[in-house]
Design an enzyme around this catalytic site. Sequence first.
Site, PDB file in Angstrom:
ATOM      1  N   LYS A  11      25.390 -68.209   2.153  1.00  0.00           N
ATOM      2  CA  LYS A  11      24.324 -68.898   1.418  1.00  0.00           C
ATOM      3  C   LYS A  11      24.258 -68.393  -0.030  1.00  0.00           C
ATOM      4  O   LYS A  11      24.887 -67.376  -0.372  1.00  0.00           O
ATOM      5  CB  LYS A  11      23.005 -68.672   2.164  1.00  0.00           C
ATOM      6  CG  LYS A  11      22.986 -69.309   3.571  1.00  0.00           C
ATOM      7  CD  LYS A  11      21.697 -68.984   4.314  1.00  0.00           C
ATOM      8  CE  LYS A  11      21.629 -69.688   5.665  1.00  0.00           C
ATOM      9  NZ  LYS A  11      20.370 -69.368   6.397  1.00  0.00           N
ATOM     10  N   TYR A  51      20.503 -79.531   7.784  1.00  0.00           N
ATOM     11  CA  TYR A  51      19.370 -78.926   8.494  1.00  0.00           C
ATOM     12  C   TYR A  51      18.418 -79.991   9.065  1.00  0.00           C
ATOM     13  O   TYR A  51      17.242 -79.692   9.283  1.00  0.00           O
ATOM     14  CB  TYR A  51      18.616 -77.975   7.568  1.00  0.00           C
ATOM     15  CG  TYR A  51      19.254 -76.603   7.436  1.00  0.00           C
ATOM     16  CD1 TYR A  51      19.553 -75.826   8.569  1.00  0.00           C
ATOM     17  CD2 TYR A  51      19.532 -76.054   6.190  1.00  0.00           C
ATOM     18  CE1 TYR A  51      20.129 -74.564   8.451  1.00  0.00           C
ATOM     19  CE2 TYR A  51      20.101 -74.780   6.068  1.00  0.00           C
ATOM     20  CZ  TYR A  51      20.397 -74.043   7.205  1.00  0.00           C
ATOM     21  OH  TYR A  51      20.957 -72.785   7.092  1.00  0.00           O
ATOM     22  N   ASN A 114      18.600 -64.817   4.364  1.00  0.00           N
ATOM     23  CA  ASN A 114      19.398 -64.148   5.406  1.00  0.00           C
ATOM     24  C   ASN A 114      20.907 -64.327   5.250  1.00  0.00           C
ATOM     25  O   ASN A 114      21.667 -64.172   6.200  1.00  0.00           O
ATOM     26  CB  ASN A 114      18.888 -64.536   6.803  1.00  0.00           C
ATOM     27  CG  ASN A 114      19.014 -66.009   7.093  1.00  0.00           C
ATOM     28  OD1 ASN A 114      19.452 -66.770   6.227  1.00  0.00           O
ATOM     29  ND2 ASN A 114      18.637 -66.424   8.288  1.00  0.00           N
ATOM     30  N   HIS A 117      25.065 -68.579   7.368  1.00  0.00           N
ATOM     31  CA  HIS A 117      24.815 -69.596   8.399  1.00  0.00           C
ATOM     32  C   HIS A 117      25.989 -69.606   9.366  1.00  0.00           C
ATOM     33  O   HIS A 117      27.135 -69.433   8.951  1.00  0.00           O
ATOM     34  CB  HIS A 117      24.688 -70.987   7.761  1.00  0.00           C
ATOM     35  CG  HIS A 117      24.792 -72.091   8.774  1.00  0.00           C
ATOM     36  ND1 HIS A 117      23.711 -72.509   9.527  1.00  0.00           N
ATOM     37  CD2 HIS A 117      25.866 -72.795   9.225  1.00  0.00           C
ATOM     38  CE1 HIS A 117      24.120 -73.445  10.376  1.00  0.00           C
ATOM     39  NE2 HIS A 117      25.407 -73.647  10.206  1.00  0.00           N
ATOM     40  N   GLU A 128      28.990 -80.114  11.926  1.00  0.00           N
ATOM     41  CA  GLU A 128      28.863 -79.427  10.635  1.00  0.00           C
ATOM     42  C   GLU A 128      30.198 -79.401   9.896  1.00  0.00           C
ATOM     43  O   GLU A 128      30.242 -79.616   8.682  1.00  0.00           O
ATOM     44  CB  GLU A 128      28.325 -78.002  10.857  1.00  0.00           C
ATOM     45  CG  GLU A 128      26.873 -78.019  11.310  1.00  0.00           C
ATOM     46  CD  GLU A 128      26.328 -76.658  11.740  1.00  0.00           C
ATOM     47  OE1 GLU A 128      25.153 -76.589  12.114  1.00  0.00           O
ATOM     48  OE2 GLU A 128      27.076 -75.655  11.700  1.00  0.00           O
TER      49      GLU A 128
HETATM   50  N1  UDP Z   1      14.327 -70.009   8.378  1.00  0.00           N
HETATM   51  C1  UDP Z   1      13.240 -69.606   7.633  1.00  0.00           C
HETATM   52  N2  UDP Z   1      12.075 -69.284   8.296  1.00  0.00           N
HETATM   53  C2  UDP Z   1      11.967 -69.330   9.643  1.00  0.00           C
HETATM   54  C3  UDP Z   1      13.090 -69.734  10.396  1.00  0.00           C
HETATM   55  C4  UDP Z   1      14.251 -70.065   9.730  1.00  0.00           C
HETATM   56  O1  UDP Z   1      13.297 -69.558   6.404  1.00  0.00           O
HETATM   57  O2  UDP Z   1      10.906 -68.997  10.183  1.00  0.00           O
HETATM   58  C5  UDP Z   1      15.585 -70.366   7.690  1.00  0.00           C
HETATM   59  C6  UDP Z   1      16.619 -69.252   7.766  1.00  0.00           C
HETATM   60  O3  UDP Z   1      17.323 -69.223   6.519  1.00  0.00           O
HETATM   61  C7  UDP Z   1      17.514 -69.735   8.887  1.00  0.00           C
HETATM   62  C8  UDP Z   1      17.504 -71.233   8.645  1.00  0.00           C
HETATM   63  O4  UDP Z   1      16.159 -71.504   8.268  1.00  0.00           O
HETATM   64  O5  UDP Z   1      18.812 -69.162   8.804  1.00  0.00           O
HETATM   65  C9  UDP Z   1      17.876 -72.085   9.835  1.00  0.00           C
HETATM   66  O6  UDP Z   1      17.052 -71.729  10.941  1.00  0.00           O
HETATM   67  P1  UDP Z   1      17.700 -71.587  12.400  1.00  0.00           P
HETATM   68  O7  UDP Z   1      16.561 -71.463  13.362  1.00  0.00           O
HETATM   69  O8  UDP Z   1      18.694 -72.660  12.630  1.00  0.00           O
HETATM   70  O9  UDP Z   1      18.412 -70.138  12.313  1.00  0.00           O
HETATM   71  P2  UDP Z   1      19.973 -69.739  12.255  1.00  0.00           P
HETATM   72  O10 UDP Z   1      20.717 -70.728  13.114  1.00  0.00           O
HETATM   73  O11 UDP Z   1      20.380 -69.786  10.808  1.00  0.00           O
HETATM   74  O12 UDP Z   1      20.040 -68.335  12.799  1.00  0.00           O
HETATM   75 MG    MG Z   2      20.685 -72.777  13.091  1.00  0.00          MG
END
Ligand code: UDP
Ligand code: MG
Length: 153
Positions: A11, A51, A114, A117, A128
């Site tokens: 990211k 997303y 974080n 992805h 994707e």
């Molecule tokens: N995210 C966030 N707040 C939250 C949950 C998710 O900002 O409470 C963001 C975070 O960057 C995350 C992304 O949204 O990586 C996608 O969420 P997902 O639940 O798909 O998590 P991932 O698959 O990335 O672990």
């Molecule tokens: Mg995810």
Amino acid sequence: MSTERTFIAIKPDGVQRGLVGPILSRFENRGYKLVAIKLMTPGKAHLEKHYADLAGKPFFPGLIEYMNSGPICAMVWEGRDAVKTGRVLLGATNPLASAPGTIRGDFAIDVGRNVCHGSDSVENAEKEIALWFKPEDLVSYKSAAFDWVYEKA
Ligand code: UDP
Ligand code: MG
């Protein structure tokens, strides 16, 4: 041998913090094969599509702004169990819950920063990869390390 593929992205925070090399290395060192990579700023519409499943969440607008704030390093990695193991290499979504040794557990603190992805299922990985890459972007080759990484093909 399963040729499972996963979509991994560094990211904008990961790119700006100079973490492309360290994150790539986690996948290389584990034995996965890089089949596509490009640096891109795909824009809001593309990121909203990526997303789409999270469109109703309160953090969605901030997530899109974050993802649209700089270049993203988009990659496809291939190998046995690449989707599930890719998620293990990334760590938990919330970096504070990520174990040390994982990418998020070593390089991040806030969930909204974080750094990486990874696809969460084989089906989503295929979607994707199709969203971020053209079929001809995926390079087909045999890794020189293949027989040293896998006992059986
Ligand atoms: N995210 C966030 N707040 C939250 C949950 C998710 O900002 O409470 C963001 C975070 O960057 C995350 C992304 O949204 O990586 C996608 O969420 P997902 O639940 O798909 O998590 P991932 O698959 O990335 O672990
Ligand atoms: Mg995810």
